[in-house]
Design an enzyme around this catalytic site. Structure first.
Site, PDB file in Angstrom:
ATOM      1  N   ALA A   1       2.411   2.760   2.413  1.00 10.39           N
ATOM      2  CA  ALA A   1       3.648   2.618   3.178  1.00 10.39           C
ATOM      3  C   ALA A   1       4.562   1.576   2.536  1.00 10.39           C
ATOM      4  CB  ALA A   1       3.327   2.247   4.615  1.00 10.39           C
ATOM      5  N   GLY A   2       4.020   0.391   2.285  1.00 14.84           N
ATOM      6  CA  GLY A   2       4.846  -0.689   1.740  1.00 14.84           C
ATOM      7  C   GLY A   2       5.311  -0.409   0.324  1.00 14.84           C
TER       8      GLY A   2
ATOM      9  N   GLU B   1      -0.398   2.002   8.789  1.00 16.61           N
ATOM     10  CA  GLU B   1      -1.444   1.704   9.770  1.00 16.61           C
ATOM     11  C   GLU B   1      -1.062   0.514  10.654  1.00 16.61           C
ATOM     12  OE1 GLU B   1      -5.316   1.180   7.970  1.00 16.61           O
ATOM     13  OE2 GLU B   1      -6.301   0.857   9.896  1.00 16.61           O
TER      14      GLU B   1
ATOM     15  N   ARG C   1      -7.308   9.499  14.988  1.00 18.23           N
ATOM     16  CA  ARG C   1      -6.624  10.047  13.824  1.00 18.23           C
ATOM     17  C   ARG C   1      -7.453  11.154  13.199  1.00 18.23           C
ATOM     18  NH1 ARG C   1      -6.976   9.388   8.598  1.00 18.23           N
ATOM     19  NH2 ARG C   1      -8.376   7.609   8.669  1.00 18.23           N
TER      20      ARG C   1
ATOM     21  N   ARG D   1     -14.573  13.110  14.308  1.00 21.25           N
ATOM     22  CA  ARG D   1     -15.212  11.839  13.998  1.00 21.25           C
ATOM     23  C   ARG D   1     -15.745  11.102  15.216  1.00 21.25           C
ATOM     24  NH1 ARG D   1     -10.819   9.570   9.565  1.00 21.25           N
ATOM     25  NH2 ARG D   1     -11.508  10.972   7.916  1.00 21.25           N
TER      26      ARG D   1
ATOM     27  N   GLY E   1       0.840  -1.198   0.000  1.00 17.16           N
ATOM     28  CA  GLY E   1       0.000   0.000   0.000  1.00 17.16           C
ATOM     29  C   GLY E   1       0.873   1.245   0.000  1.00 17.16           C
TER      30      GLY E   1
ATOM     31  N   SER F   1     -17.562  10.151   2.075  1.00 21.52           N
ATOM     32  CA  SER F   1     -16.540  11.090   2.548  1.00 21.52           C
ATOM     33  C   SER F   1     -17.082  12.039   3.600  1.00 21.52           C
ATOM     34  CB  SER F   1     -15.989  11.908   1.385  1.00 21.52           C
ATOM     35  OG  SER F   1     -15.202  12.951   1.894  1.00 21.52           O
TER      36      SER F   1
END
Lengths: 637, 229, 257
Positions: A44-45, A425, A435, A330, A42, A284
């Site tokens: 990060a990876g 994550e 977050r 949220r 993703g 959203s």
């Protein structure tokens, strides 16, 4: 065990720079000799694998999907934060840092968050250069919007598909390295264990999802970027394949898992329609900019929303939070919705939903303007529910969206197992207990592009490279473990399907460790999960064999881990006798029903360690110090 | 060694790629289309007078360089057009070895999906047409006189099966041109949200006009408007 | 409602495969298509039969992992909809549906309805990128981009790589997929330095993968769940033709300095 964050002392503005200079470098000629395993592709990876490949390391990257481009980062809609201050509205690295620490309800590590805010600006530059088609103004410069209640315009976006575009940028960079031979990609391959030898991570064991072949991959370092564990709840906004197996098996090999009870609920999802429901779809958060949230004042009012007169509606967010209104963070919006539904005001066939009404906005701005802003979201809502939100109010309900908890990492993003790095994550790092919107993309890319390339070099430069054979005891042990789990699942040969267990587990965790938790409920949940898990191993039915494309087997292994992780979540929630961010303990609230933190006793990271099957995990605390942003009660009234 | 060095592009020459072959088809298609227009304009002179068209035929033959130049260009175009389409057809066959049990093509035009049928039919027609009117070797219905194009046409079309074949072939040509004409722009890289729909309409009108113009001749002969002299 | 499904079952890549018939009673109109298959699979498992394999992941129409032919239409043929977002209210009691995997030599079947689309990844690896090593980027606002270009780039970049264009194309062409990436990057100033190389490399790779040609039929455009336009194919054709005719040997001479 003592947890040291390795965050440098001294002024926070300089800490990353100072730290980087202190990191050892790997000789360019030697980089190719270091093999790095990256699990997950993703933001990060993918970013990490591409960047490490560019540096010259020998990178092997794994993903369970059929292509690295499918990783669930792709589904992020809203945007990515960066402290560019392009709008001259008072943004700065320090303000982004401040907002993120505060938004995380003072449960994150200051130095990490500061570094995140610092590199946020580089991320935007990098992505623009890769060809990410960010929204532009007519003058040709980047457009921004304010998002998730932020007071400044710092969110960069690419229509409603920011995550997709950022991921494709990273994916293309990764594919380039694959084409150049710097990265070897293993799609449809699932990591099932970490090989730990002499206390260091030395490789992984994988299973090919197409033919079941179990393989050993050695490496000088292992990077996990495998995402969050929201699918413990069965119904979440995560992709169906998202799982915690990689981090859970690492946990079982000795990596500490931090703050698993910090889970984020997103307030604007499409409500559940029936038992067959397989996932929840997020709408959203930007919809709350123009939509007004309300429920009927009369509990159980089943009238058509249009025929409920204005005087009989309760715009509860506007009533309770006059200054932020529908734009409260949220966690607050989610809990308020739950409270209304629990009190019988919920709408829709299940009573688990509230209205998000655009009729005022349409009257004020015209249908055209609303279509321009939210057309794609309205279409999606219509596609899923068969209702036209231009005419009838949307129905929304909170759903699990993100998990702030994850494997514990130090400032170098290394877990408690040397050589095992965790990004995105999957780690617990930067978001504390909650977050902020548009920060997940920022963190994933920061970790992958700008942090791991520096910190992993330091580890490799300080570690002797060793060659292993598949006969090494650690490797044999890991393979045996993987094979045993598979065989146990296949041999159970019971009556119930994997999904039915997963659904039941999800209901327990959602009920007792979801939006609101209490000690009695959490204890009850632990017992229920225990019981269900035992039944699972005896009574699950997984057909077919290991040596084939077997989707039930894949799922079964993941669900087996969700049971254990779900239990740890409850344990962590039970331990944390306070309310903070996404963790709301009913016993700890202000008279107005807001979260009540206990900084004196719980200003720490709770890192749990595996002590063997059936034995209670160990708890190690990393104390948190707030030298810059002084903890205060969040107030959105 | 730095891993950021780019790999060299390997060799696949222009016409070896599918896009290259399509470009060959488009360019040869343009030439053939030009010929079809010119041919039609020449033929329509039959409605003026027998002398006019016979004189026109004579004029063409009087400049052998032009005539043969055109013939060679056309022959090469036809060969390349066919070669490319055949190569692409083989590629398409190989690209889907197992067909669908059910396949629904709803959004494409009939013309676009039948290019591989209309093409060979038109080719068969062209071959017959050459044997019929250029070489006069297969000319049922009446005597063939190299210098009396007018009579050749009229005798030729008075034999109704030939006329019918011509009419069918022209309908095929109409389909072929309709798709080929606008598609050529797309293949060569021109597409525009405003102009492309107009090009498609234009292609339709042009294809119909060309077919109608060509069909008008056998119809006029069969209806007795044009008689042998 | 009750449906009859005819589903392509194929154990693995070597198996010949054939259509199987399944009766699915009790389908709720609010289910998604994949949820309907989930329900069928649960029932199959309870009966001890092998569940139907199909690819899926995000189930919100963006990851591009799902996709199958429903009655000969990719993703079922509803405008802008992937099969995971297709809901059963579009069907009626008694409908007979034929479910088949994407069919293309470049997309070999793995099992049942799941195919291998790695060929798409290899096309991207060949040239579908901008070479910009991490950390070497100028400021994001250093190069202004005309809004129209950014929007057109975004239109093309919306591609999710699901393969519906190939599946729907009577020729099994990948022109829409390839065109989308070429067009996306060609619209941006950042994409210019590699524009020629990209077009050449991607189109050559597309050919090597065994995708056939585009014949401007338009089935792909209709099937595309992200509504990508045929215009991107014209763009990639133009770029390729220009690049092919202006290509020249590289002049760089190797050696140490």
């Amino acid at each position: 065990m003592e947890l040291t964050s390795n965050a440098p002392a001294g002024p926070i503005e300089k800490s990353w720079e100072t730290h980087k200079f202190g990191l050892k470098l790997v000789n360019p000629a030697n980089k190719r000799k270091h093999k790095i395993i990256v699990v997950g592709s993703g933001l990060a990876g993918g970013a990490a694998a591409a960047s490490l490949g560019e540096l010259g390391y020998n990178v092997h990257c794994f993903c369970f999907q059929d292509s690295p481009r499918r990783a669930h980062s792709i589904a992020a809609q809203g945007g990515i934060n960066a402290a560019k201050n392009y709008h001259n509205d008072g943004d700065s690295v320090y303000r982004l840092f401040y907002d993120t620490v505060k938004g995380g309800d003072f449960r994150s590590r200051e130095a990490n968050v500061y570094r995140l805010a610092q590199v946020s600006v580089n991320i935007i530059d990098q992505c623009v250069a890769q060809g990410v088609p960010f929204a532009r103004e007519y003058g040709g410069l980047l457009d921004n919007r304010s998002f998730g209640g932020a007071q400044v315009s710092r969110t960069f976006y690419a229509r409603g598909q920011t995550g997709q575009q950022l991921l494709l940028g990273a994916y293309q960079a990764l594919e380039r390295q694959i084409g150049l031979g710097a990265v070897k990609m293993y799609p449809r391959t699932e990591m099932l264990d970490v090989i730990v030898s002499d206390g260091k991570a030395r490789g992984i064991v994988t299973r090919s999802l197409t033919d079941g072949k179990v393989d050993v991959h050695f490496g000088d370092a292992v990077v996990l970027a495998t995402g969050g564990y929201g699918n413990v709840y069965y119904l979440s906004t995560n992709a169906k394949g998202c799982n915690a197996t990689a981090i859970w098996r690492a946990y079982k090999r000795g990596a500490l898992l931090a703050n698993p009870c910090y889970t984020q609920i997103h307030p604007t999802c499409i409500p559940v329609a029936g038992d067959y429901q397989s996932k929840l779809t997020l709408m959203s958060e930007s919809l709350r900019n123009d939509g007004r949230i309300w429920v009927p004042q009369q509990p159980g009012d089943k009238r058509n929303p249009a025929s409920i007169p204005e005087g009989e509606r309760d715009y509860y967010l506007e009533r309770r939070y006059p200054s932020f209104g529908n734009l409260v963070p949220r966690d607050i919006a989610s809990r308020a919705a739950k409270a209304e539904c629990d009190a019988g005001h919920g709408v829709g066939p299940t009573g688990l939903g509230v209205y998000l009404d655009f009729s005022d906005a349409i009257k004020r701005l015209g249908k055209h303007k609303i279509a321009e802003r939210y057309g794609n979201l309205f279409e999606m809502y219509d596609r899923i529910t068969g209702e036209n939100p231009y005419e009838v109010p949307m129905r929304i309900y909170p759903a699990i969206h993100y998990t702030m908890g994850g494997l514990w990492v130090d400032y170098n993003l290394m877990s408690t197992i040397p050589g095992l790095f965790v990004l995105g994550e999957a780690n617990f790092s930067d978001h504390g207990a909650n977050r902020l919107g548009a920060s997940a993309l920022m963190q994933g890319l920061a970790d992958g592009y700008f942090i791991i390339p520096y910190t992993i070099g330091n580890y490799l430069a300080n570690t002797k490279s060793e060659t292993y054979s598949e006969d090494a005891p650690a490797a044999k042990d890991a393979v045996a473990n993987v094979t045993a789990i598979t065989q146990k699942l296949l041999n159970a040969n019971g009556k119930r399907t994997v999904d039915s267990y997963h659904r039941e587990l999800g209901k327990i965790v959602w009920e007792y460790c979801g939006m609101a938790r209490n000690a009695a409920g959490l204890k009850k949940a632990i017992g229920m999960i225990d019981e269900l898990r035992e039944d699972f191993w005896k009574n699950v039915r997984v057909l077919g064999a290991n040596e084939e494309f077997n989707q039930s087997l894949e799922k079964a292994g993941r669900v087996a881990d969700f049971f254990e992780l779900g239990e740890l979540m409850c344990l962590d929630a039970l331990n944390r006798n306070e309310s903070c961010g996404g963790h709301f303990r009913e016993e700890y609230q202000t008279p107005e029903g807001e979260a009540l933190r206990d900084d004196a006793n719980f200003s720490y990271v709770a890192a749990w360690g595996f002590q063997g099957q059936g034995r209670p995990p160990s708890l190690t605390k990393e104390p948190l110090a707030f030298n810059y942003v002084k903890p205060s009660q969040r107030s959105y009234k | 060694m730095s891993a950021t060095a780019n790999l060299p592009l390997d060799e696949l020459r222009f016409w070896e790629t599918s896009v290259g072959k399509k470009a060959v088809m488009a360019v040869t298609g343009v030439l053939l289309f030009g010929f079809v227009i010119a041919h039609l304009l020449g033929n329509l002179q039959i409605f003026e007078s027998p002398e006019k068209i016979n004189h026109y035929a004579e004029t063409l033959r009087s400049v052998p360089v032009l005539l043969w130049g055109a013939r060679i260009t056309l022959l090469i175009s036809v060969c390349l057009h066919i070669w490319a389409s055949f190569a692409l057809w083989r590629l398409q066959r190989a690209a889907r070895p197992i067909p669908y049990v059910k396949k629904s093509n709803t959004h494409s035009t009939y013309a676009s999906r039948t290019m591989m049928w209309s093409g060979p039919i038109v080719l068969a027609f062209v071959i017959y047409h050459l044997l019929h009117f250029t070489f006069g070797v297969v000319h049922p219905g009446g005597p063939f006189d190299k210098h009396n194009v007018y009579n050749n046409v009229v005798y030729g079309f008075q034999f109704w099966p030939v006329s019918l074949f011509y009419i069918v072939a022209m309908i095929m040509l109409c389909y072929h041109l309709y798709h080929g004409l606008w598609s050529m722009f797309q293949t060569l890289g021109f597409s525009h949200p405003v102009y492309t729909p107009w090009l498609q309409r234009l292609a339709k009108v042009a294809a119909i006009l060309i077919a109608a113009g060509n069909i008008s001749i056998p119809v006029a002969v069969l209806a007795g408007f044009i008689k042998p002299v | 409602m009750k449906l009859t499904l005819h589903v392509w079952r194929q154990k693995n890549a070597q198996d010949r495969g054939r259509m199987f018939r399944y009766e699915v009673p009790g389908v709720n109109e609010h289910m998604s298509f994949l949820e309907m298959l989930d329900v069928l699979n649960e029932r199959l498992i309870e009966k001890g039969e092998d569940p139907i394999a199909f690819d899926h992941d995000c189930r919100e129409g963006i990851c591009g992992m799902c996709g199958m032919m429903i009655n000969g239409k990719a993703h079922g043929g509803f405008k802008g909809t992937t099969v995971c977002q297709l809901h059963m209210r579009h069907f009626k009691d008694g409908d007979e549906l034929y479910l088949e995997p994407w069919r293309a030599a470049a997309f070999p079947v793995i099992k049942d309805l799941a195919v291998n689309r790695s060929s798409f990844d290899r096309i991207i690896a060949a040239g579908g990128f901008i070479s910009v090593p991490t950390g070497s980027a100028p400021d994001g606002n250093a190069i202004p981009v005309r809004k129209l270009d950014a929007d057109l780039a975004m239109d093309a970049a919306a591609c999710i790589g699901c393969g519906a264009c190939v599946a729907a194309c009577p020729n099994s062409a990948a022109a829409l997929f390839v065109g989308a990436k070429i067009s996306h990057l060609a619209h941006l100033p950042q994409g210019q330095p590699e524009r020629d190389r990209r077009a050449l490399a991607m189109i050559r790779q597309m050919n090597r993968e065994g995708f056939a040609n585009c014949s401007n039929i338009g089935e792909c455009e209709a099937a595309c769940p992200k509504e990508i336009k045929l215009e991107v194919i014209a763009q990639s054709n133009a770029d390729y033709i220009k690049a092919a005719f202006t290509e020249r040997p590289e002049t760089a001479i190797g050696g140490a300095g």
